[in-house]
Design a protein around this motif. Structure first.
Motif, mmCIF file in Angstrom:
data_model
loop_
_atom_site.group_PDB
_atom_site.id
_atom_site.type_symbol
_atom_site.label_atom_id
_atom_site.label_comp_id
_atom_site.label_asym_id
_atom_site.label_seq_id
_atom_site.Cartn_x
_atom_site.Cartn_y
_atom_site.Cartn_z
ATOM 1 N N PRO A 72 -3.715 1.636 -2.890
ATOM 2 C CA PRO A 72 -3.419 2.913 -2.245
ATOM 3 C C PRO A 72 -3.639 2.788 -0.741
ATOM 4 O O PRO A 72 -4.395 1.923 -0.297
ATOM 5 C CB PRO A 72 -4.447 3.862 -2.870
ATOM 6 C CG PRO A 72 -5.596 2.974 -3.244
ATOM 7 C CD PRO A 72 -5.001 1.643 -3.604
ATOM 8 N N ARG B 237 -4.904 5.398 0.796
ATOM 9 C CA ARG B 237 -6.181 6.130 0.865
ATOM 10 C C ARG B 237 -7.353 5.187 0.568
ATOM 11 O O ARG B 237 -7.396 4.540 -0.478
ATOM 12 C CB ARG B 237 -6.161 7.277 -0.158
ATOM 13 C CG ARG B 237 -7.230 8.321 0.037
ATOM 14 C CD ARG B 237 -7.037 9.513 -0.897
ATOM 15 N NE ARG B 237 -5.796 10.235 -0.643
ATOM 16 C CZ ARG B 237 -4.744 10.246 -1.457
ATOM 17 N NH1 ARG B 237 -4.751 9.565 -2.588
ATOM 18 N NH2 ARG B 237 -3.659 10.935 -1.147
ATOM 19 N N TYR C 209 0.842 -1.197 0.000
ATOM 20 C CA TYR C 209 0.000 0.000 0.000
ATOM 21 C C TYR C 209 0.879 1.249 0.000
ATOM 22 O O TYR C 209 1.745 1.413 0.863
ATOM 23 C CB TYR C 209 -0.864 0.057 1.269
ATOM 24 C CG TYR C 209 -1.666 -1.182 1.588
ATOM 25 C CD1 TYR C 209 -3.043 -1.254 1.322
ATOM 26 C CD2 TYR C 209 -1.067 -2.278 2.219
ATOM 27 C CE1 TYR C 209 -3.780 -2.376 1.662
ATOM 28 C CE2 TYR C 209 -1.796 -3.411 2.554
ATOM 29 C CZ TYR C 209 -3.151 -3.457 2.268
ATOM 30 O OH TYR C 209 -3.873 -4.578 2.614
ATOM 31 N N TYR C 210 0.658 2.128 -0.976
ATOM 32 C CA TYR C 210 1.260 3.469 -0.952
ATOM 33 C C TYR C 210 0.444 4.362 -1.858
ATOM 34 O O TYR C 210 -0.226 3.893 -2.783
ATOM 35 C CB TYR C 210 2.735 3.449 -1.380
ATOM 36 C CG TYR C 210 3.044 2.720 -2.672
ATOM 37 C CD1 TYR C 210 2.917 3.352 -3.922
ATOM 38 C CD2 TYR C 210 3.481 1.394 -2.660
ATOM 39 C CE1 TYR C 210 3.224 2.682 -5.096
ATOM 40 C CE2 TYR C 210 3.779 0.708 -3.827
ATOM 41 C CZ TYR C 210 3.651 1.365 -5.051
ATOM 42 O OH TYR C 210 3.938 0.693 -6.215
ATOM 43 N N ASP C 211 0.499 5.659 -1.564
ATOM 44 C CA ASP C 211 -0.238 6.636 -2.379
ATOM 45 C C ASP C 211 0.717 7.229 -3.404
ATOM 46 O O ASP C 211 1.757 7.802 -3.055
ATOM 47 C CB ASP C 211 -0.834 7.729 -1.481
ATOM 48 C CG ASP C 211 -2.005 7.209 -0.664
ATOM 49 O OD1 ASP C 211 -2.676 6.256 -1.127
ATOM 50 O OD2 ASP C 211 -2.247 7.731 0.438
ATOM 51 N N LYS C 212 0.350 7.109 -4.682
ATOM 52 C CA LYS C 212 1.269 7.510 -5.749
ATOM 53 C C LYS C 212 1.520 9.016 -5.789
ATOM 54 O O LYS C 212 2.568 9.443 -6.267
ATOM 55 C CB LYS C 212 0.724 7.028 -7.094
ATOM 56 C CG LYS C 212 0.732 5.508 -7.237
ATOM 57 C CD LYS C 212 0.152 5.092 -8.577
ATOM 58 C CE LYS C 212 0.091 3.581 -8.707
ATOM 59 N NZ LYS C 212 -0.567 3.154 -9.954
ATOM 60 N N GLU D 116 2.050 10.767 -3.278
ATOM 61 C CA GLU D 116 2.991 11.012 -2.185
ATOM 62 C C GLU D 116 4.312 10.282 -2.456
ATOM 63 O O GLU D 116 5.401 10.839 -2.339
ATOM 64 C CB GLU D 116 2.348 10.495 -0.890
ATOM 65 C CG GLU D 116 3.214 10.568 0.335
ATOM 66 C CD GLU D 116 2.504 9.958 1.551
ATOM 67 O OE1 GLU D 116 2.515 10.616 2.597
ATOM 68 O OE2 GLU D 116 1.950 8.836 1.444
#
Length: 270
Positions: free
Chosen positions: A139, A141, A112-115, A117
Motif C-alpha cells: 500500500p 499508506r 504501491y497503491y491503496d486498494k 482508492e
C-alpha cells in the motif's frame, strides 16, 4: 557481434502478452527459435520490474528493459536502476491526489497503491494486477516516506485536472499519454525525465556493443513511440495504435493471430 545477428526488442502488453490471457504459445516458441538462431531477444516494457509476471520470466529473453528504460538487466542480473528520490515520490502522490488522479507507484521491487482508492471500478483488472504481484504489492499508506519507484501510472477519474497535475510534476517526469481506445486509455504514464524505451535500448547497445543497424523492435502502443523512432527496423502489431503503424516498416498480425511468429518469419529471423 556479427552484422547478421539481430537484437530484437519486444514490448509486453499488446505485443507479446495480454493481462488476462498471458502469452500465446506461438510467441514463446517464436522467441525461443529466434534465440536458437543466434539472435538476441530483449523484453522492453513500460511495466516496472516488479510487475513483470512469471509468464514473461519463462520466456528465454537475453535481458529485460523495464519501466520505460529506467531498469536494465541481463541474464537475471540488474545492471541499472534509475529511481525517483523518495521525497519526489511522496510529493507526486500528493500532487496527483490533489488534482483527482489515482497514483499507482511502480518500482523494480514493489508496486504501491491503496486498494480503497485504486478499486476495480477504476480499473477492472486491479485484482489481476494484485494477484500477479503477490508479495511485491504494497500500500502507499504507511510507505509514503519510503517508496522506491521508477515511474508512475496515474489513473484519470471523472472531472480530474490531469493537465495541471502533469504541469506541476513536469520538472521531474516526462508524460506519456495513450489513445483513448487503448486498454490503457485512462492512464497517464509519468517516467523520469529523459527516460524512455529508446534510451534503454541505446544503453543496451552501448554496453553490449550492438550496432544500431542490428536493432529490431516490435510494439503496439504510444509508449513504444520512442523505440520506433530510434530502431533500425520497426514492426507494428496488427492491433497497434495509428501512430505506431505509421512509423512501422511492416505491420504484422495481432499477437493472437501469430503476430510475433509472422513478423520474425517475414524478417527472416526464424
Amino acid at each position: 557481434m556479427n552484422t547478421d545477428k539481430k537484437a530484437v526488442f519486444f514490448d509486453a502488453d499488446g505485443t507479446i502478452c495480454d493481462i488476462e490471457k498471458g502469452v500465446p504459445d506461438s510467441a514463446v516458441e517464436a522467441i525461443r527459435k529466434l534465440r536458437e538462431n543466434g539472435h538476441e531477444a530483449w523484453l522492453c516494457t513500460g511495466r516496472s520490474r516488479a510487475f513483470v509476471p512469471g509468464y514473461l520470466e519463462q520466456i528465454p529473453f537475453t535481458g529485460m528493459i523495464s519501466a520505460c528504460g529506467a531498469t536494465i538487466e541481463k541474464d537475471g542480473q540488474r545492471l541499472y536502476n534509475k529511481e525517483m528520490p523518495v521525497e519526489v515520490a511522496k510529493l507526486s502522490v500528493e500532487t496527483l491526489r490533489k488534482y483527482g488522479l489515482i497514483p499507482v507507484m511502480e518500482g523494480a521491487d514493489f508496486m504501491y497503491y491503496d486498494k480503497d482508492e485504486y478499486t476495480n471500478e477504476v480499473n477492472w483488472y486491479r485484482d489481476l494486477i494484485t494477484e500477479a504481484l503477490g508479495p511485491k504489492w504494497r500500500p502507499i499508506r504507511g510507505y509514503e516516506d519510503s517508496m522506491h519507484i521508477n515511474k508512475i501510472s496515474a489513473k484519470m477519474t471523472e472531472g480530474c485536472n490531469d493537465e495541471e497535475a502533469c504541469r506541476e510534476l513536469s520538472q521531474y517526469y516526462d508524460v506519456i499519454r495513450h489513445e483513448n481506445n487503448a486498454f490503457v486509455g485512462t492512464t497517464i504514464e509519468l517516467v523520469p525525465k529523459g527516460c524512455n524505451k529508446a534510451v534503454g535500448i541505446a544503453a543496451v547497445c552501448r554496453i553490449f556493443d550492438i550496432p544500431w543497424e542490428s536493432t529490431v523492435v516490435f510494439g503496439d502502443s504510444n509508449n513504444d513511440l520512442s523505440m520506433f523512432e530510434y530502431a533500425a527496423t520497426k514492426v507494428a502489431m496488427g492491433n497497434g495504435s495509428q501512430k505506431i503503424r505509421e512509423l512501422a516498416d511492416y505491420v504484422t498480425t495481432d499477437m493472437f493471430h501469430y503476430g510475433i511468429r509472422n513478423g520474425l518469419t517475414k524478417l527472416g529471423l526464424i
